[in-house]
Enzyme design. Structure first.
Site, PDB file in Angstrom:
ATOM      1  N   SER A   1      51.588  46.739  43.270  1.00  0.00           N
ATOM      2  CA  SER A   1      51.305  46.018  44.518  1.00  0.00           C
ATOM      3  C   SER A   1      52.207  44.797  44.607  1.00  0.00           C
ATOM      4  CB  SER A   1      49.842  45.575  44.532  1.00  0.00           C
ATOM      5  OG  SER A   1      49.587  44.647  45.561  1.00  0.00           O
TER       6      SER A   1
ATOM      7  N   TYR B   1      42.284  41.609  42.133  1.00  0.00           N
ATOM      8  CA  TYR B   1      43.239  42.666  42.469  1.00  0.00           C
ATOM      9  C   TYR B   1      44.624  42.313  41.927  1.00  0.00           C
ATOM     10  CZ  TYR B   1      45.547  46.206  45.365  1.00  0.00           C
ATOM     11  OH  TYR B   1      46.280  47.280  45.804  1.00  0.00           O
TER      12      TYR B   1
END
Length: 271
Positions: free
Chosen positions: A152, A165
């Site tokens: 990500s 995250y």
């Protein structure tokens, strides 16, 4: 050599019923691969498989939790019973939880540790376990094998709010590089491990962060677009090219890298 073809290769895609996993499944199927779609919700998995079959692909539904080794071993048996091999594993399953997000009007000290642990478990352990289960077969057959993890933008440039995250995706980058060395050293150069780092693609999990109730860009959404040189969010199909490259013979000498697909977000300093 047909560099970008995957004829008769067998690919297992965790999270394959999701927006990004589904796009990658379609891309691999168009390149000739047989696709095993793995997800927790049977309805979504079956729907994705039906879509692939309608387009002429060979596809298999696998209902399993990436955090349940027994589930994954059962899924592995189904793939081997159906096709006898596994060549590609894409780890597209992942996600976030509200309690692991620090909202603008909240304090770090109110973060839910259990939610943080669940986010790390889903993204990190939920990538490792499929590698342990499916990768064991891939290593044993001694042929070309590819693991593609999903990182990500939050991994290398920690983003505000999404603490859990960001931390878990940073761990994916490290795991990818570690595994690339381990697998090539012990199982041969034909076993490659890489990752994609998608930029901002709109899915069900982040829609409320990027758009308001009227369907207009939120403050966060506007900031992201302003810091993306291409001035837009990505489309799921725009992951297909990089996915095919990393899963095909075209990248035969490529392992241990994390490829951004982000419209230039990671290259922009903000100035």
């Amino acid at each position: 050599m047909k560099l970008f073809r995957l004829d008769d290769k067998v690919a297992v895609i965790t999270g394959g019923s999701g927006v990004l996993g589904g796009a990658m499944a379609r891309g691999l199927a168009q390149a000739g691969a047989r696709i095993a779609v793995l997800g927790r919700e049977e309805e979504g998995v079956v729907q994705r498989v039906d879509e692939l079959k309608a387009a002429g692909a060979q596809a298999l539904p696998l209902t399993a939790d990436v955090l349940d080794r027994t589930d994954l071993e059962s899924a592995r048996r189904q793939v081997l019973d159906e096709w006898g091999r596994i060549d590609i594993l894409i780890n597209a399953a992942g996600g976030n939880r509200a309690g692991a997000v620090v909202q603008p009007d909240a304090s770090l000290f109110g973060v839910s540790v259990p939610d943080f642990e669940q986010v790390v478990s889903l993204n990190l352990t939920g990538t490792l376990l499929p590698i342990l289960v499916f990768g064991e077969v891939m290593a044993a057959h001694g042929q070309e094998a590819v693991v593609l993890n999903i990182s990500s933008m939050a991994a290398q440039q920690p983003l505000t709010r999404v603490m859990g995250y960001s931390a878990s995706k940073a761990a994916i980058d490290n795991l990818t590089k570690w595994l690339s060395v381990e697998m090539a050293t012990k199982y041969g150069p034909h076993f490659r491990v890489n990752a994609l780092a998608p930029g901002f693609f709109v899915g069900e999990q982040n829609r409320r962060l990027l758009y308001d109730e009227q369907g207009e860009l939120s403050s966060r959404g506007r900031t992201i677009v302003a810091h993306t040189p291409m001035k837009r969010f990505g489309e799921p199909e725009e992951l297909i090219g990089a996915t095919l490259w990393l899963c095909s013979p075209a990248s035969a000498f490529v392992t241990g890298i994390v490829v951004p697909v982000d419209g230039g977000f990671s290259a922009f300093s903000g100035v």
